[in-house]
Write a protein that holds these residues in place. Sequence first.
Motif, PDB file in Angstrom:
ATOM      1  N   VAL B  62      33.563  44.195  47.765  1.00 55.04           N
ATOM      2  CA  VAL B  62      33.788  43.158  46.748  1.00 55.04           C
ATOM      3  C   VAL B  62      32.578  42.248  46.592  1.00 55.04           C
ATOM      4  O   VAL B  62      32.508  41.467  45.640  1.00 55.04           O
ATOM      5  CB  VAL B  62      35.067  42.338  46.994  1.00 55.04           C
ATOM      6  N   ASP B 260      40.665  40.594  37.440  1.00 54.39           N
ATOM      7  CA  ASP B 260      40.407  41.961  36.998  1.00 54.39           C
ATOM      8  C   ASP B 260      39.323  42.582  37.884  1.00 54.39           C
ATOM      9  O   ASP B 260      39.391  43.762  38.242  1.00 54.39           O
ATOM     10  CB  ASP B 260      39.949  41.886  35.536  1.00 54.39           C
ATOM     11  N   GLU B 261      38.322  41.782  38.248  1.00 53.85           N
ATOM     12  CA  GLU B 261      37.223  42.240  39.091  1.00 53.85           C
ATOM     13  C   GLU B 261      36.843  41.106  40.041  1.00 53.85           C
ATOM     14  O   GLU B 261      37.066  39.943  39.732  1.00 53.85           O
ATOM     15  CB  GLU B 261      36.021  42.608  38.230  1.00 53.85           C
ATOM     16  N   PRO B 262      36.225  41.429  41.194  1.00 48.29           N
ATOM     17  CA  PRO B 262      36.030  40.402  42.228  1.00 48.29           C
ATOM     18  C   PRO B 262      34.814  39.503  41.977  1.00 48.29           C
ATOM     19  O   PRO B 262      33.857  39.515  42.741  1.00 48.29           O
ATOM     20  CB  PRO B 262      35.851  41.237  43.500  1.00 48.29           C
ATOM     21  N   PHE B 263      34.885  38.694  40.928  1.00 51.51           N
ATOM     22  CA  PHE B 263      33.793  37.782  40.619  1.00 51.51           C
ATOM     23  C   PHE B 263      34.372  36.439  40.194  1.00 51.51           C
ATOM     24  O   PHE B 263      35.400  36.387  39.516  1.00 51.51           O
ATOM     25  CB  PHE B 263      32.914  38.348  39.499  1.00 51.51           C
ATOM     26  N   PRO B 266      33.635  35.491  34.936  1.00 50.49           N
ATOM     27  CA  PRO B 266      33.662  36.685  34.099  1.00 50.49           C
ATOM     28  C   PRO B 266      32.322  36.790  33.375  1.00 50.49           C
ATOM     29  O   PRO B 266      31.540  35.845  33.365  1.00 50.49           O
ATOM     30  CB  PRO B 266      34.798  36.420  33.117  1.00 50.49           C
TER      31      PRO B 266
END
Lengths: 271, 271
Positions: B62, B260-263, B266
């Motif tokens: 991640v 949605d994603e590991p950040f 966005p």
Amino acid sequence: MELSADASAAEWRRRIRDGSHKRHTAGLAPGVLQTNLVILPSTHALDFMRFCQRNPKPCPIVGVSDTGDPLFRTLGTDVDVRTDLPRYRVFHNGVLSGEPTDITKLWRRDLVAFAIGCSFTFEHALMAAGIPMRHIDCDVTVPMFRTSIACRPAGPFSGTMVVSMRPIPADRVEDVISICQRFPSAHGTPIHVGDPAAIGISDISQPDYGEPVSINPGEVPTFWGCGVTPQNVVLAARPELCITHAPGHMLITDVAENADEPFTQPYAAAA
Amino acid sequence: MELSADASAAEWRRRIRDGSHKRHTAGLAPGVLQTNLVILPSTHALDFMRFCQRNPKPCPIVGVSDTGDPLFRTLGTDVDVRTDLPRYRVFHNGVLSGEPTDITKLWRRDLVAFAIGCSFTFEHALMAAGIPMRHIDCDVTVPMFRTSIACRPAGPFSGTMVVSMRPIPADRVEDVISICQRFPSAHGTPIHVGDPAAIGISDISQPDYGEPVSINPGEVPTFWGCGVTPQNVVLAARPELCITHAPGHMLITDVAENADEPFTQPYAAAA
């Protein structure tokens, strides 16, 4: 003898390897994952892999070779990056120096090959759900645009994102998002839905790459991260050597397009 | 002053950094991603990253730091791997040499830190869907087992997979799979459902790590790739230095658990 489009991936790779197929790969070996290719010297490999980890929508990594190993061992039994794409692009210090159909003589013990997911995968899934793809219906290359969206940098790699655009009927946008969620290895969900200006696109009828398509009443321009992004970012960093696929001339793997993860073998009990 | 469990991630990291919280992190800052930690010299970083790419279920990456940079810049504004975990394990040549609460003095310019997804994320999603977690109800550490499943090797890194086990009511197994599909950064879908012997586990009542839990009538033992896998694989390769989190003492990030994603950010239009 002509090979039928739905011949197996291994058959198409054999045909490409022996030089009898030199054209693009769209529509070949339906049902398997096709990928973008980026080859770099190992001095750049860790930074490039970090760049891809930080920018998974434009740069979804589906395979990485060992340093000096020309085989993608997780994507098939005989996937050789030196011979198995119909056409390559070779860049020295960021400048195009040739478009060979074989890179065997350029291969070196310090090279690392990256396979990066491509949009064919989610397009097939969307069409299977009855969502039309305008550029396919019109038989043109998908329109692609430079944007003002900054990629997350890593080492020498930085730049803005390139996106592809597909007009989607407004009442299918939710379906599109939920289908694309299943394909993180193929650019995943859209980066943006709706207003081209919001991501720095001033004229939707003038793509930077590919060809324009019409957006009909009731349709919404929908944008996905695009595999042109890593190519642009790598070339801007001017590595001594970089080899990529030629546009549309992709790597055909043995991985099923609908696989849970991009590997030919699921985890299995050791022999 | 005691901090309430649902204080923010940044508050918990501050409390851990100044030494006033040294215990495990389960249940702290609910709603954010917690992660495993592996720190290695850069000589091993590319091979370890390839290992993780090839084994995403036990080793979902991640975040990766820049070489020598102790901050995970994509996981929060001030996430410092030297100070922000309550307890570490330090290994020299694969042998444990200490369990400090701060590794500032051990940090070097050639180190690379990897954040690896952890099961807390999908457990919270499963419980939210009404699927009970036996080890949580019983307040014990989840049972973990060595298996006969071979990981896909990369460089010096190879070995078999460690899995965690949770008993799932048979009529909820499908729900579990479909929920876990949404969390590829947190071990994803189960590796195996059903027969422990099929993956080399001879006695389900004798876990190799953690504590046993009962499997009641109508429940099926369900197995997930486990973050102990990368630790075992790294230590078996005996790198000169390796630093990990101590079990249960995880990194608390600012990333939303359902992102949605590991950040933390966005993709957004560049300033």
